[in-house]
Structure formats: structure tokens, C-alpha cells
Enzyme design. Structure first.
Site, PDB file in Angstrom:
ATOM      1  N   HIS A  73     -61.534 133.549  54.548  1.00  0.00           N
ATOM      2  CA  HIS A  73     -61.041 132.290  55.108  1.00  0.00           C
ATOM      3  C   HIS A  73     -59.721 131.842  54.470  1.00  0.00           C
ATOM      4  O   HIS A  73     -59.063 130.944  54.992  1.00  0.00           O
ATOM      5  CB  HIS A  73     -62.099 131.194  54.973  1.00  0.00           C
ATOM      6  CG  HIS A  73     -62.304 130.678  53.581  1.00  0.00           C
ATOM      7  ND1 HIS A  73     -63.305 131.145  52.753  1.00  0.00           N
ATOM      8  CD2 HIS A  73     -61.653 129.730  52.873  1.00  0.00           C
ATOM      9  CE1 HIS A  73     -63.264 130.494  51.607  1.00  0.00           C
ATOM     10  NE2 HIS A  73     -62.265 129.634  51.657  1.00  0.00           N
ATOM     11  N   ASP A  97     -67.183 137.016  54.283  1.00  0.00           N
ATOM     12  CA  ASP A  97     -66.092 136.123  53.875  1.00  0.00           C
ATOM     13  C   ASP A  97     -65.263 136.725  52.743  1.00  0.00           C
ATOM     14  O   ASP A  97     -64.849 136.032  51.803  1.00  0.00           O
ATOM     15  CB  ASP A  97     -66.629 134.753  53.448  1.00  0.00           C
ATOM     16  CG  ASP A  97     -65.508 133.720  53.313  1.00  0.00           C
ATOM     17  OD1 ASP A  97     -64.500 133.847  54.030  1.00  0.00           O
ATOM     18  OD2 ASP A  97     -65.640 132.802  52.473  1.00  0.00           O
ATOM     19  N   SER A 126     -61.044 129.002  46.106  1.00  0.00           N
ATOM     20  CA  SER A 126     -61.601 130.085  46.924  1.00  0.00           C
ATOM     21  C   SER A 126     -60.879 131.394  46.658  1.00  0.00           C
ATOM     22  O   SER A 126     -59.641 131.463  46.694  1.00  0.00           O
ATOM     23  CB  SER A 126     -61.494 129.731  48.408  1.00  0.00           C
ATOM     24  OG  SER A 126     -62.285 128.603  48.713  1.00  0.00           O
TER      25      SER A 126
END
Length: 550
Positions: free
Chosen positions: A288, A322, A402
Site C-alpha cells: 500500500h 500487502d 508502514s
């Protein structure tokens, strides 16, 4: 004999009742047909048919009877009482002294009414510039007179003053020469002369020079008191103790392997983190973080710990896990050591390294809060979202973390930071803020996906061949993965599972939710077989399911 009237039988003329009091008072006399006034009450009272007066008891007579002999009412009833003065109470002495006639007055007011009272009060004060102002009401409000002489001058007019004289003196003795000339009996100072003006100017310059010199001296002295150029501050203390395994040591060793990943598209600029996992320039991050730049839709720039930058290319993307891998130039790269996430235990110390809010190289400390945490991250576009078999930690993870590293006490990367719980629904239907709940993808799972992306550009995942949700069994004793749809020819269908079954265990792990079933399957490769326990109706069954490929 009975007479029958219109309303039924009634007394006839021969059976008339005895006349009542009302009949006697209000009956028409014989021969009178028109309305008339009632009869005289005295006549009625004298009638023999009136009831006798009520008997009066002795107690009532004693209470309400007329006074006895010699105590008759005076005056008699109906007579007018003549006026008589009332008795006035004595005036208190304090009121008499305050409001009574003055002691000095023998015949009332002193002076007599109508007499003009002489002015009294404090003596008027004379202004310093006018000796006769004591009697001038225009300048002295305390003057006892209503009219007086001129406010400024006396006599016929103002004195003619000599403009060349510094001052003019007028004799203020009565009968002097000045009185005949009508000059004012005061001393007037018109204005200072040339010498007076010069003196005032010189005095002002002198005072200014003295004040300026004094201020300069005080400023210099104050500055010398506040500042010194010969001061050297002492240096004490010992270097901090940073033994191997300390947070400072881990940050120093692993920090250079964690990079900032900036993605720029035509309508977006986003920042995340990444970990250098191979000396050939491969960087592991979250899907993402870089998905917006896929297909040449944007550019990706990596910033290293020494603030050098390089453009990166996408090697492969895997939305299911992901995870994504980038490729950067291989000049002076620091490669992270990848650990074994299966050896982690709840309570182990960990640190998170990344670029939250674009603050590169940020280090936060925490512990492992839970393992094998099934986390479902919904897809904003309406897809099935992301399922993580995550490491939960209370190390602070924020936007920009992230793709960064979760590092254990040995300095090895044991997870890729991916998500954090920022809010949760509450009982009122709103949401409340959440802190200290972050999730990282275990490095053992991430390593396998990264190797597939580096080798082939894509990753293959095992498939159970179902769609479902979390539900409770009919007996209410178990919760599990309720199978809403079973794909024909899929792994679950081949094993005999049907829509409506509730899977409560898989591969030796409890399955309290559908999310847990998904992550159990994701931890296996296509073709591997897992044991499944499910409930159909009220009966419990087991089956061997050979996983397919998505």
C-alpha cells in the site's frame, strides 16, 4: 274524595294541607290579582303559626348577652361617638435632641422665620496670585458674596504695563498713588526676558548632558555586569553506557538499513518506509506504500540514513500479503539482518524503526503484545481487503512507519510494520481513540513472499475455496468461520464442506473467526494438506483439505 290532575292522582280540594310560613308571607290577599310586596314581617312574626325562638343555653347567654346592670353600652346603639384626643406616647430623648427646638431659642426658630441667615462655613481661601480673591466669588467658590468686583482687575480698567520691563510692581497699600491711577493691587510677571530665556536654554542643555552621560555610564556598567568574555563553562560527566543490545546500539546498527520511501504521482505525495534486505539493492516495503506508482503512474525516491537519495523501481507487488519489493542502486548499502519470527514470545522487547510523518530514522520502543493476531484491514475500494497473521506490539507505529522494521533485542528484523489501530467503535455508535496497538507482518512469512517477488515478480498463495464471515454455531457454544459460499471444485468442496458449515479449528489452531481461517491458509503453500474441524447443524465433523492455488 280524590282529584286526579294531569300528572296523576293528588289531593283534592277537600284534602288541602296546612299553610306553611312561605304561604302566609307570599300568598296574595283575597281579591288581589297583581304582584305585591311581601307582608309586614312584624305581622308575620306575630302569627301564631311561627315556630318559637330557639332556646339559648347559659353558656351562650354568658358569652353573647348584653352587659349587666351598670355596664350598658355607651353611647347607646345608633348614637355618634364624639371626637376625643388619643393618648400619644412620649417622644424618645434621642429624637427630641435631634429634631426638637434648639436650646438657645426661647420662642421657636432662631433667627425668626423670614430672616436671612448669615453665611457660615469655612473662610474662603485666597489664590496666591490675587490678594483680594478672598472676596471674589468668580475665583473662590467659598466666597460668602453673590456679586463682587471684577474677576481680574479692580478700578476703571486694566493697568497699562510697560512692555520693556521684566516685571511691573503696583503698590498694594490703600490710598497709595497706584490706587488713584486705578492700577491693580497685585504683582504681575508678564514673561521672562532675553536673559531669562537664555538661562533656561543653558540650564536645559546642562541637565540633558548630565542625564545622557549618566545613562551611558549606567548602560556600560550594566552591560559589563551581565556579560563577560572570559567565561568558560566546565565540562563534566562520562559517556553514556550503550552496551550491545541496548536501544541505542540497536538503532545504530539497524537504523542505516531502514530507508524513507517517497511516492509521487500526478495527484498524490505519500511517504512510507522500507528495509534493505539484500546487497543487490532490494528493498522490502508494504504494497500500500508504493501501489499508486505501479505501471509508471508515478516516481519512487528512496532516502538513505546518510540523506543520500536514489530512484527506485518496483520489482513486484503482492496485494494479498500487502508486501512489495523495490530495487535501488547498490552503492554503499547497509543490509538488515533478517531474524526468525517463530522464536518470538509475548513480552519480548522490540523497537520499531521508520519514518512516521516523514521523520526519517524515528525509533520507538515496546514489547511483543501478542502473536498470530488475525487482522483484517478492509479495502477502501470494496475488495476483500488484507488479512494479516500479525505480530502485535505496543511500540508506537504511525503513518509513515508502514514498511519499516520491527527489530528484536539481537538486532534482527523480525517483522515489517504495516498497520496500527487508531480508533475503535464504542457503545454510543461513535468511535474512541486507540493507542499502543500496532501490527507487523512476521518476517518468516515476509521473507518467503519477498523471495517469490524477486524471483518471478509475483507471489502464489494457497486457497481454501470459500467465502464467509464470523458466526456462532446453532448451539451457541462455538464461534468460528461460517462458510457462506463454497466454490465448486475448490479445496473445501473437494473435502466435503458445504455452505452453512462453521469451521472451528484448522491446522491444529482454534478458528474463532473467518479472519483466522484465512491467515491459517495463507501460512501454507498450495498443495499442502491441513486438518479442519467444522460443525454442521449440531454435529461436529473433521476433514482433510488439500489447499489449492489462488
Amino acid at each position: 274524595m280524590t282529584d286526579h290532575g294531569p300528572n296523576g292522582p293528588g289531593p283534592g280540594p277537600a284534602e288541602l294541607r296546612a299553610p306553611s310560613t312561605d304561604d302566609v308571607l307570599y300568598a296574595r290577599p283575597d281579591g288581589v290579582e297583581d304582584p305585591f310586596a311581601p307582608r309586614d314581617p312584624a305581622e308575620v312574626a306575630a302569627a301564631s303559626y311561627l315556630p318559637p325562638p330557639p332556646t339559648v343555653s347559659p353558656d351562650e347567654r354568658a358569652a353573647f348577652a348584653a352587659p349587666g346592670e351598670g355596664l350598658a353600652f355607651a353611647p347607646a346603639p345608633g348614637n355618634r361617638i364624639g371626637p376625643r384626643p388619643s393618648e400619644r406616647p412620649a417622644v424618645p430623648r434621642a429624637f427630641e435632641e435631634a429634631f426638637g427646638t434648639p436650646a438657645a431659642a426661647h420662642d421657636g426658630f432662631d433667627p425668626a422665620p423670614g430672616t436671612r441667615i448669615a453665611p457660615a462655613g469655612p473662610a474662603p481661601e485666597s489664590p496666591w496670585w490675587k490678594t483680594d480673591a478672598r472676596t471674589d466669588p468668580w475665583r473662590d467658590p467659598a466666597s460668602p458674596y453673590w456679586l463682587g468686583r471684577g474677576a481680574v482687575f479692580t478700578g476703571d480698567g486694566p493697568a497699562q504695563l510697560d512692555p520693556t520691563a521684566d516685571t511691573e510692581h503696583v503698590d498694594d497699600e490703600p490710598g497709595g498713588d497706584d490706587d488713584e491711577k486705578g492700577s491693580p493691587a497685585v504683582v504681575h510677571r508678564l514673561r521672562p526676558g532675553r536673559r531669562g530665556v537664555l538661562f533656561l536654554v543653558l540650564l536645559g542643555l546642562l541637565v540633558g548632558a548630565i542625564g545622557g552621560g549618566t545613562g551611558y555610564w549606567l548602560a556600560k556598567r550594566g552591560d559589563n555586569l551581565l556579560h563577560r568574555n572570559d567565561v568558560a563553562l566546565a565540562k563534566t560527566g562520562k559517556p553514556a553506557n550503550r552496551p550491545p543490545g541496548s536501544i541505542a546500539d540497536l538503532a545504530k546498527r539497524v537504523g542505516p538499513a531502514v530507508v524513507l520511501v517517497a511516492v509521487t504521482t500526478s495527484n498524490e505525495y505519500a511517504v512510507g518506509s522500507g528495509v534493505v534486505i539484500d546487497k543487490n539493492g532490494y528493498v522490502l516495503t508494504n504494497n500500500h506504500v508504493v501501489a499508486a506508482a505501479a505501471g509508471g503512474n508515478g516516481s519512487i525516491v528512496v532516502t538513505f540514513a546518510d540523506e543520500s537519495t536514489a530512484k527506485a523501481q518496483i520489482v513486484g507487488l503482492d496485494p494479498t500479503s500487502d508486501l512489495a519489493v523495490l530495487k535501488v542502486p547498490t552503492t554503499k548499502l547497509t543490509v538488515a539482518s533478517l531474524g526468525d519470527s517463530s522464536t518470538l514470545a509475548v513480552g519480548d522487547p522490540v523497537i520499531a524503526i521508520g519514518s512516521p510523518l516523514a521523520l526519517q530514522g524515528t525509533v520507538t520502543e515496546g514489547i511483543v503484545s501478542a502473536l498470530d493476531r488475525a487482522v483484517h484491514i478492509p479495502d477502501a475500494s470494496g475488495g476483500q481487503g488484507i488479512y494479516l497473521d500479525a505480530i502485535q506490539t505496543d511500540a508506537a507505529i504511525n503513518h509513515g512507519n508502514s514498511g519499516g522494521a520491527l527489530v528484536d533485542a539481537s538486532g534482527a528484523v523480525v517483522g515489517i510494520n504495516s498497520a496500527a489501530a487508531l480508533s475503535a467503535p464504542d457503545a454510543t455508535g461513535g468511535s474512541s481513540s486507540v493507542s499502543g496497538i500496532g501490527f507487523a507482518i512476521p518476517i518468516n512469512y515476509a521473507r518467503d513472499i519477498a523471495q517469490q517477488l524477486i524471483r518471478t515478480g509475483k507471489a502464489v498463495h494457497a486457497s481454501f475455496g470459500t467465502q464467509g464471515k464470523t458466526a456462532t454455531t446453532q448451539d451457541g457454544l462455538h464461534s468460528g468461520a461460517y462458510l457462506e459460499q463454497v466454490v465448486d471444485g475448490g479445496a473445501a468442496a473437494k473435502a466435503g464442506l458445504q455452505a452453512g458449515d462453521v469451521v472451528v479449528a484448522a491446522d491444529g489452531r482454534s478458528v474463532p473467526s473467518y479472519d483466522q481461517l484465512v491467515v491459517v491458509v495463507q501460512n501454507h503453500k498450495p498443495g499442502e494438506t491441513i486438518a479442519v474441524t467444522y460443525i454442521r447443524g449440531t454435529d461436529k465433523h473433521t476433514a482433510k483439505v488439500t489447499l489449492g492455488s489462488d
